[in-house]
Each structure stands twice: as structure tokens, then as C-alpha cells.
Design a protein around this motif. Sequence first.
Motif, PDB file in Angstrom:
ATOM      1  N   MET A 140       0.858  -1.190   0.000  1.00  0.00           N
ATOM      2  CA  MET A 140       0.000   0.000   0.000  1.00  0.00           C
ATOM      3  C   MET A 140       0.889   1.233   0.000  1.00  0.00           C
ATOM      4  N   GLN A 141       0.687   2.102  -0.988  1.00  0.00           N
ATOM      5  CA  GLN A 141       1.538   3.285  -1.107  1.00  0.00           C
ATOM      6  C   GLN A 141       0.694   4.557  -1.150  1.00  0.00           C
ATOM      7  N   PHE A 142       1.101   5.538  -0.354  1.00  0.00           N
ATOM      8  CA  PHE A 142       0.558   6.888  -0.425  1.00  0.00           C
ATOM      9  C   PHE A 142       1.491   7.686  -1.333  1.00  0.00           C
ATOM     10  N   ILE A 143       0.953   8.252  -2.409  1.00  0.00           N
ATOM     11  CA  ILE A 143       1.779   8.925  -3.412  1.00  0.00           C
ATOM     12  C   ILE A 143       1.445  10.406  -3.448  1.00  0.00           C
ATOM     13  N   GLY A 144       2.421  11.237  -3.184  1.00  0.00           N
ATOM     14  CA  GLY A 144       2.254  12.678  -3.344  1.00  0.00           C
ATOM     15  C   GLY A 144       2.324  13.037  -4.815  1.00  0.00           C
ATOM     16  N   ILE A 145       1.289  13.718  -5.317  1.00  0.00           N
ATOM     17  CA  ILE A 145       1.231  14.022  -6.750  1.00  0.00           C
ATOM     18  C   ILE A 145       1.490  15.484  -7.055  1.00  0.00           C
ATOM     19  N   GLY A 146       1.931  16.248  -6.065  1.00  0.00           N
ATOM     20  CA  GLY A 146       2.259  17.640  -6.317  1.00  0.00           C
ATOM     21  C   GLY A 146       1.025  18.502  -6.522  1.00  0.00           C
ATOM     22  N   PRO A 147       1.209  19.712  -7.092  1.00  0.00           N
ATOM     23  CA  PRO A 147       0.085  20.632  -7.267  1.00  0.00           C
ATOM     24  C   PRO A 147      -0.922  20.192  -8.316  1.00  0.00           C
ATOM     25  N   GLY A 148      -0.612  19.141  -9.085  1.00  0.00           N
ATOM     26  CA  GLY A 148      -1.537  18.677 -10.115  1.00  0.00           C
ATOM     27  C   GLY A 148      -0.950  18.656 -11.505  1.00  0.00           C
ATOM     28  N   ASP A 149       0.222  19.250 -11.688  1.00  0.00           N
ATOM     29  CA  ASP A 149       0.925  19.223 -12.967  1.00  0.00           C
ATOM     30  C   ASP A 149       1.612  17.870 -13.097  1.00  0.00           C
ATOM     31  N   PRO A 150       1.262  17.043 -14.112  1.00  0.00           N
ATOM     32  CA  PRO A 150       1.904  15.726 -14.233  1.00  0.00           C
ATOM     33  C   PRO A 150       3.406  15.813 -14.417  1.00  0.00           C
ATOM     34  N   LEU A 162       2.733  16.628   4.417  1.00  0.00           N
ATOM     35  CA  LEU A 162       2.760  18.078   4.580  1.00  0.00           C
ATOM     36  C   LEU A 162       1.431  18.703   4.174  1.00  0.00           C
ATOM     37  N   ASP A 163       0.847  18.208   3.084  1.00  0.00           N
ATOM     38  CA  ASP A 163      -0.383  18.811   2.566  1.00  0.00           C
ATOM     39  C   ASP A 163      -1.617  17.935   2.748  1.00  0.00           C
ATOM     40  N   VAL A 210       2.703  -0.049   4.927  1.00  0.00           N
ATOM     41  CA  VAL A 210       2.446   1.282   4.384  1.00  0.00           C
ATOM     42  C   VAL A 210       3.752   1.872   3.873  1.00  0.00           C
ATOM     43  N   ASP A 211       3.709   2.411   2.658  1.00  0.00           N
ATOM     44  CA  ASP A 211       4.857   3.066   2.062  1.00  0.00           C
ATOM     45  C   ASP A 211       4.423   4.460   1.622  1.00  0.00           C
ATOM     46  N   VAL A 212       5.325   5.425   1.673  1.00  0.00           N
ATOM     47  CA  VAL A 212       5.002   6.803   1.308  1.00  0.00           C
ATOM     48  C   VAL A 212       6.001   7.281   0.259  1.00  0.00           C
ATOM     49  N   ILE A 213       5.479   7.853  -0.833  1.00  0.00           N
ATOM     50  CA  ILE A 213       6.313   8.488  -1.849  1.00  0.00           C
ATOM     51  C   ILE A 213       6.071   9.990  -1.766  1.00  0.00           C
ATOM     52  N   PRO A 214       7.044  10.755  -1.280  1.00  0.00           N
ATOM     53  CA  PRO A 214       6.840  12.201  -1.127  1.00  0.00           C
ATOM     54  C   PRO A 214       6.534  12.871  -2.465  1.00  0.00           C
ATOM     55  N   GLY A 215       5.875  14.012  -2.382  1.00  0.00           N
ATOM     56  CA  GLY A 215       5.560  14.783  -3.576  1.00  0.00           C
ATOM     57  C   GLY A 215       5.935  16.237  -3.401  1.00  0.00           C
ATOM     58  N   VAL A 216       5.881  16.988  -4.502  1.00  0.00           N
ATOM     59  CA  VAL A 216       6.178  18.421  -4.459  1.00  0.00           C
ATOM     60  C   VAL A 216       5.019  19.134  -3.775  1.00  0.00           C
ATOM     61  N   SER A 217       5.312  19.904  -2.747  1.00  0.00           N
ATOM     62  CA  SER A 217       4.260  20.580  -1.997  1.00  0.00           C
ATOM     63  C   SER A 217       3.873  21.904  -2.657  1.00  0.00           C
ATOM     64  N   PRO A 218       2.556  22.163  -2.814  1.00  0.00           N
ATOM     65  CA  PRO A 218       2.123  23.474  -3.304  1.00  0.00           C
ATOM     66  C   PRO A 218       2.581  24.621  -2.410  1.00  0.00           C
ATOM     67  N   MET A 219       2.839  24.325  -1.128  1.00  0.00           N
ATOM     68  CA  MET A 219       3.278  25.380  -0.214  1.00  0.00           C
ATOM     69  C   MET A 219       4.589  26.013  -0.662  1.00  0.00           C
ATOM     70  N   THR A 220       5.441  25.240  -1.325  1.00  0.00           N
ATOM     71  CA  THR A 220       6.697  25.801  -1.850  1.00  0.00           C
ATOM     72  C   THR A 220       6.632  25.980  -3.360  1.00  0.00           C
ATOM     73  N   ALA A 221       5.920  25.074  -4.069  1.00  0.00           N
ATOM     74  CA  ALA A 221       5.895  25.137  -5.532  1.00  0.00           C
ATOM     75  C   ALA A 221       5.157  26.376  -6.033  1.00  0.00           C
ATOM     76  N   ILE A 222       3.997  26.692  -5.441  1.00  0.00           N
ATOM     77  CA  ILE A 222       3.211  27.810  -5.971  1.00  0.00           C
ATOM     78  C   ILE A 222       3.894  29.150  -5.749  1.00  0.00           C
ATOM     79  N   PRO A 223       4.512  29.424  -4.582  1.00  0.00           N
ATOM     80  CA  PRO A 223       5.310  30.651  -4.505  1.00  0.00           C
ATOM     81  C   PRO A 223       6.415  30.709  -5.567  1.00  0.00           C
ATOM     82  N   GLU A 224       7.021  29.557  -5.878  1.00  0.00           N
ATOM     83  CA  GLU A 224       8.040  29.552  -6.921  1.00  0.00           C
ATOM     84  C   GLU A 224       7.430  29.857  -8.285  1.00  0.00           C
ATOM     85  N   TYR A 225       6.247  29.290  -8.563  1.00  0.00           N
ATOM     86  CA  TYR A 225       5.560  29.616  -9.808  1.00  0.00           C
ATOM     87  C   TYR A 225       5.212  31.104  -9.866  1.00  0.00           C
TER      88      TYR A 225
END
Length: 520
Positions: free
Chosen positions: A1-11, A85-86, A103-118
Motif C-alpha cells: 500500500m503506497q501513499f503517493i504525493g502528486i504535487g500541485p496537479g501538474d503531471p 505536509l499537505d 504502508v509506504d510513502v512516496i513524497p511529492g512536491v508541496s504546493p506550499m513551496t511550488a506555488i510561490p516559486e511559480y
Amino acid sequence: MQFIGIGPGDPGLLTLSAVKAIGRAQRIVIDDPDQKALLEAGEVALAPGAEIIEALSPLEVTEALITAAGRGLEVVRLVGGDPFLDGDVASEAAALAVADYDVDVIPGVSPMTAIPEYAGVTLNGHDAQLIGPDACLRDLDGRGGRWSSTGLIVVATTAARVGDVVRHAIDSGREQTEPAVITRNGGTTQQVSTTTTLEALPGAVTRAGDDEPVHVVIGHVLDDPQDDRLDWFESKPLFGWSVLIPRTRDHSATLPSRLQDYGAHSLDVPTISMEPPRTPQQMDKAIRGLVEGRYEWVVFTSANAVRAVREKLEGLGLDSRAYSGLRIAAIFDSTVKTLAQWGVKPDLVPEGEQSTAALAAVFPAFDDALDPINRVFVPRADIATESLSADLSGLGWEVEDVIGYRTVRAAPPPADTREAIKTGAFDAVVFTSSTTVRNLVGIAGKPHRHTVVAAIGPRTAETCEEHGLQVDVIAPEPEAISLADALADFAARRRDELLASGRPVVRPSQRKRRGRQPSR
């Protein structure tokens, strides 16, 4: 079972680990309908038979995960941003652990840092406090604490709570006149970032829906000349442009992906549909030959050809094992992806340009010492040319070129799409063949005169002009990437001309309806 962080939604922001895990999953659990679009992106390939479960409440999510894990399935749970984080997934992970599932976790890009960068805000080198949606709600409702009175504050909230954010920030010691940036639709081609002051933030979201997510950055460092916003994302040449792509078949993801790189968002409109051949006997004979070992190669030049053969095989009660012992060649990303959905990986795909000529250039010549069979099966559309068959015959192969499906003009697109085409709601339309021009005009009418018209080559441009369309862009090379690049160059020149003349930079769809102006 894996929880996958998919970031802000941009593939494009998915990690390699996330893409691999999604590609292995037998069941994919989502909690947001928008996540389906990510799974349909060209960067993602699902396993054959993968099932997508949409669970809209935490209880439904947990039940879906435990049920799938109990059946021994390879299951993943998609989480927006980063899982811990999100996403509020701690209770789900705990429930799985109590049920004795790994349980396994794959971290993802957080909108908390990605969107300010965008939005072009530099976080590095500054004390930054990140306040996620749940923490923000607790703080604004009086169940949390004060925010930092210095440095940067990044707040994820909704448009309805922006006024509360301003009051809480001021109560925490921030000045009303402090600079602030608010971003709507962060990380998408509809992103809008407004630089203002803390007290003026509510005025930047007056037209937003109450539940619309927004990201706010507050801090004096924003007015430091050394740390000014780098407007790298919203200054892309096609940023915010809506581009219509009429298509004649399932084409590669290259064109929409390249347009997205330049900041555009696109809409595909099918202009043909697929139907069985009028005389299916030749196709039936070829399918029997495929099963009986008559061929050495099967060559697929479209996803529709893959589907046509698959439909015939399934009608005989067969699956992808029917391809055992055969070598498979293919062109176009969509063709390869459709094969993968049935568990088939092609042996030969040309690199770079995807065309029948490119495939013929890398196709091996027949060698009677190495090849036990000299026949090649090429299922194709009724309107496709036989040039590939001629090229393969020249390499010594006996080619059976078979019409696997007929192409007919597609049904008209939805009424709102037809209206958008006719009224100029699209900024540009890109034609990849003369057929796309004729069929689009036939099923939806001519694009509005304000819409920028781009053609993949001179012949397509001639067809546009024959149908009363003024062509603004012609690709220097008849390739999807060249077409997207040419449109982006046109948009950049157009922007520079508008700036030089002192006129506002507006997209073609935003122009006033007073006739066609000389400078597009």
C-alpha cells in the motif's frame, strides 16, 4: 500500500517513483475528480486493467484501501501535494497499520513551496513560515496560535477566508502596508499572481468563488530590489492561451505537451470517428493469420489500429498472449500507450520524429537466414496511404496491407465548444493536416477571425485559405514540435509589438470585437 504525493496537479511534477508506482498499481484510490485528468496525461501509463476508485470522504477512502489491500491487490492512494505536509492521511495510514498492512510513502512536491516559486517568490535565504489549509483554519478559528511577525509567511487558504487571513496577520504583528502576493490557480496555465499590500489582499479575489484555493505570501522581503519577483512562469509566450487542436486520430501527446511548456492549455476536438470496414473478410483473414503464426511483424501506425485488432482478438476470446512470438513496431506515443494498456510493449519505435517514413528508415531488412517468416501485417485506416507498405516491400518483406477500420467525419463537438470556436473564445487553432481543416469547418464551423491560425505546412495552409481562414503561422518543418515553437515565436513577437506601441498586452480572445487588426 503506497501513499503517493502528486504535487500541485501538474503531471510534469510527478516524481519518477510516483510514475512507476502508478504504472504498477492494480487499484488507484483518489479523493478528487480532478485527479483523473492527471492519470490521463501522457507522462502516466496505467497497468492493464487498473481500476480507479473515487472516494469522496475519509471513511470511504479508508474502506477502499483496506478492501483492496485485503484482496492482495497492488494499491496506491493519490494525495495532492505531499502526503504528510499537505494531505491529512495520518488516520488512513494508522488504520492500515492497525489492520497489519504495510504502508509506504512516496513524497511529492508541496504546493506550499511550488506555488510561490511559480509566482516568482524566492523563499531561500529568508525565514519562512508555511501555514497549510488545516493549520490556517485552526488559527483563524482561534484554535491555533499567532503567526510570525517577521520574515515570510506562506498561507494556503480559500478566497472566502482572505479577509480573515489579513486580520490574523495584523493581529500577529504584521503591518497593513506590508507587501503581499496572492496567487489563484497556482501552477496552472490559468495562474494569476497579484502583488499588492496586506490590507488590499481581499480586493484581489473579489471575483473568485468562496471555495477557490489561493496562496498568499506576506513579507517585507518582497519589496527588496534584491529579491523582487521573478515573473518566469506568467511571462511565457503562450501563457494563458487557450489553443484548439482539431485531430483526425489519437495523436501523440507531443503537441499539447509542447504547448503546455509555453504556458498554453489546449483542447482536443476529434474530427473523425472509427467504424469497422465495409468488407471485414480481409481483416478477419489477417487476424486468423496472426493467431496461426503467419506473420513475423505487426506494424501499428495509430492507436485506432491497435484497438481494431484488439477488438477482433477479444471477439475470438483471446488476449494479448496472441502476440506471443511476434515482433511489434509502432509510431506515436498514443499508439505505444494503447498497446501498453493491453500489456504489449513494442519491439521497435523510431526515436524523434514519429512518422511512417521514420519507421521505414529504422525497420530491419528481411534476412532469410535470420527471419523465419517474411510477412508483415499492417492494419490501417481506409484513408491512410500505402507508402509504408511500399517502403517495407523494398526491404524485402511481403506486406499484407489491410484496412482495419474506416474513418468517417466525427459528430459535432458539444454546443459550448462550437460556440467558443465561432465567438473567438480560443486564442489559437493549430491544424496538423488538411483533413483537420476540412473536418473542423464541416462539424463546427469556421474559427473566429480573431483566432490565430497555425498550420503545420504549406499544403495545410492552402486548405485553410480555401476555407476562408487567414493563416498567421506556418511551421518551418512539418512536425508537432516545430508547429508549437512557431506559434510561441509568433506570440512573443506579437507581445513585443504591443509593448513597443504602448498598447495593452491582451490575448487574441480578449480583443475587442471591432474587426481584424493588422498586428495579431
